[in-house]
Design a protein around this motif. Structure first.
Motif, PDB file in Angstrom:
ATOM      1  N   ALA A 105       0.094   4.093   2.427  1.00 55.78           N
ATOM      2  CA  ALA A 105       0.157   3.848   3.873  1.00 55.78           C
ATOM      3  C   ALA A 105       1.354   4.579   4.481  1.00 55.78           C
ATOM      4  O   ALA A 105       2.331   4.878   3.801  1.00 55.78           O
ATOM      5  N   LYS A 106       1.265   4.837   5.771  1.00 62.07           N
ATOM      6  CA  LYS A 106       2.373   5.471   6.485  1.00 62.07           C
ATOM      7  C   LYS A 106       3.500   4.476   6.761  1.00 62.07           C
ATOM      8  O   LYS A 106       4.627   4.877   7.012  1.00 62.07           O
ATOM      9  N   THR A 107       3.193   3.186   6.703  1.00 61.79           N
ATOM     10  CA  THR A 107       4.192   2.153   6.937  1.00 61.79           C
ATOM     11  C   THR A 107       5.139   2.100   5.737  1.00 61.79           C
ATOM     12  O   THR A 107       4.686   2.001   4.597  1.00 61.79           O
ATOM     13  N   PRO A 108       6.454   2.152   5.974  1.00 60.96           N
ATOM     14  CA  PRO A 108       7.410   2.099   4.860  1.00 60.96           C
ATOM     15  C   PRO A 108       7.274   0.801   4.048  1.00 60.96           C
ATOM     16  O   PRO A 108       6.898  -0.244   4.588  1.00 60.96           O
ATOM     17  N   ASP A 124       0.862  -1.180   0.000  1.00 60.52           N
ATOM     18  CA  ASP A 124       0.000   0.000   0.000  1.00 60.52           C
ATOM     19  C   ASP A 124       0.897   1.227   0.000  1.00 60.52           C
ATOM     20  O   ASP A 124       1.452   1.612   1.021  1.00 60.52           O
ATOM     21  N   HIS A 155       8.670  -6.902   4.694  1.00 59.56           N
ATOM     22  CA  HIS A 155       9.102  -7.738   5.825  1.00 59.56           C
ATOM     23  C   HIS A 155       7.904  -8.435   6.471  1.00 59.56           C
ATOM     24  O   HIS A 155       7.919  -9.638   6.720  1.00 59.56           O
ATOM     25  N   ARG A 156       6.865  -7.679   6.736  1.00 58.95           N
ATOM     26  CA  ARG A 156       5.672  -8.255   7.366  1.00 58.95           C
ATOM     27  C   ARG A 156       5.018  -9.294   6.469  1.00 58.95           C
ATOM     28  O   ARG A 156       4.538 -10.327   6.945  1.00 58.95           O
ATOM     29  N   THR A 164      15.095  -1.383  -1.396  1.00 57.99           N
ATOM     30  CA  THR A 164      13.958  -1.315  -0.480  1.00 57.99           C
ATOM     31  C   THR A 164      13.853  -2.595   0.279  1.00 57.99           C
ATOM     32  O   THR A 164      13.512  -2.651   1.404  1.00 57.99           O
ATOM     33  N   GLU A 212       9.098  -2.250   5.406  1.00 58.09           N
ATOM     34  CA  GLU A 212       8.404  -2.890   6.535  1.00 58.09           C
ATOM     35  C   GLU A 212       7.222  -3.717   6.041  1.00 58.09           C
ATOM     36  O   GLU A 212       6.964  -4.811   6.558  1.00 58.09           O
ATOM     37  N   GLN A 213       6.510  -3.228   5.034  1.00 54.17           N
ATOM     38  CA  GLN A 213       5.396  -3.985   4.478  1.00 54.17           C
ATOM     39  C   GLN A 213       5.884  -5.296   3.858  1.00 54.17           C
ATOM     40  O   GLN A 213       5.247  -6.345   4.014  1.00 54.17           O
TER      41      GLN A 213
END
Length: 56
Positions: free
Chosen positions: A13-16, A10, A22-23, A56, A19-20
């Protein structure tokens, strides 16, 4: 891999993005989508598939 690895990013989204990613990979491991010993695509291929920079 028992099922295709699908990572949804996304960009609004505020999430880098890192991190997305990785999750998404962690969730795939925990849910059994990525079996033990499964191979991921190379970072270059994964970045191209996701439309992100390789770093990234």
């Amino acid at each position: 891999m028992t099922k295709p690895l699908r990572l949804e990013l996304d960009r609004s989204a505020k999430t880098p993005l890192a991190e997305q990613i990785h999750r998404g990979i962690r969730t795939a491991i925990e849910s059994g989508v990525l079996a033990p010993g499964a191979r991921l695509p190379s970072w270059q291929d994964l970045a191209a598939q996701l439309g992100v920079a390789r770093g990234t």
